[in-house]
Design an enzyme around this catalytic site. Sequence first.
Site, short mmCIF file in Angstrom:
data_model
loop_
_atom_site.label_atom_id
_atom_site.label_comp_id
_atom_site.label_asym_id
_atom_site.label_seq_id
_atom_site.Cartn_x
_atom_site.Cartn_y
_atom_site.Cartn_z
N ALA A 98 33.26 0.18 2.87
CA ALA A 98 33.59 -0.52 4.11
C ALA A 98 34.78 0.12 4.83
CB ALA A 98 33.89 -1.99 3.79
N HIS A 99 35.14 -0.48 5.96
CA HIS A 99 36.18 0.11 6.81
C HIS A 99 37.55 0.13 6.14
CE1 HIS A 99 36.53 -4.12 8.89
NE2 HIS A 99 36.78 -4.18 7.61
N ASN A 100 38.27 1.20 6.40
CA ASN A 100 39.66 1.41 5.95
C ASN A 100 39.81 1.54 4.44
OD1 ASN A 100 40.03 -0.31 8.72
ND2 ASN A 100 41.68 1.17 8.43
#
Length: 327
Positions: A228-230
């Site tokens: 997922a993001h980051n």
Amino acid sequence: MSGGELVGDPKLKIIGAASLAEATSGEISFFANRKYIGLLRKTRASAVFVPPDFTEPLAAAQVRVSNPTKAFEQVVLKFAPKPITFVPGIHPSAIVGSTVRLGERVSIQPHAVIEDGSQIGDDTIIGAGSYIGHETAIGSACLIYPLVTIRERSRIGSRVIIHSGAVIGADGFGFEVVDDRQQKIQQLGIVQIDDDVEIGANTTVDRARFGRTWIQQGVKIDNLVQIAHNVVIGKNTVIAAQTGIAGSVQIGQRVLIGGQAGVIGHIEIGDNTGIGAQSGISKNITGGAWWASPAVPLAEAKQQIARIRRLGKLVARVKEIEKKLGN
């Protein structure tokens, strides 16, 4: 070639190589682990690489070597078909933007799309039907297999391998309730993939909400993994298939994550941690082996399972005691 010692007929002709279970007459196999002794005894291979101290009676010829696994690998490479090669150049059906910068000996395969502002390093191969988004940078000697999507402004290092169906830089899963409705939070960051990373088929690496999702040098990711993001994944970490990693997780170096593991968001996994298959990671952990859901140290997880499996006997004993006590 293997530096081994033959025990058997030197005139024996070997025409192929296979595992102990699959080998047939005329093929060579290898034996390096005692737990496969049953397969060795049943193998139909004509010859087998074995350790120097091997003493098991064996009908097949033996080649005694210090490292049977490595010797077998060398033989397989001799018998294997030659690697597929791609001629440098741009296929006529490919679409390459006018401002794209290509290095030396780049190969762009049929129906690939390379958007404006992108740059691709020397000796990189872009497979058929792959999409490289605007202002993306890809380093040298990369292998992007067919039907890979790398979206805009992604940063890919050198010697990176990305298998078919992977999506790099899709939007992170970010929404916020406004007036009782889910409204999209813009995902404005990038994905950065460092040198010598390999990413399996149908794996997804989401772009950051802001900043970067970062896959560091030497990371190996299996098929069907969601990142997922980051998320940040440290150097030389290995992640097995169907693992899901939620947003903003920080994973250290040399971490091993088994298949179907799940990691909740905004936690840290320290260097040199091992996570067993189907584990659920719900808090910060560091070092050692962890297993179960929620994950606990491996020794504790084994103890819990052993206790659970004894519950039936315990219940029976309690009932017997109650019966004797007249309860």
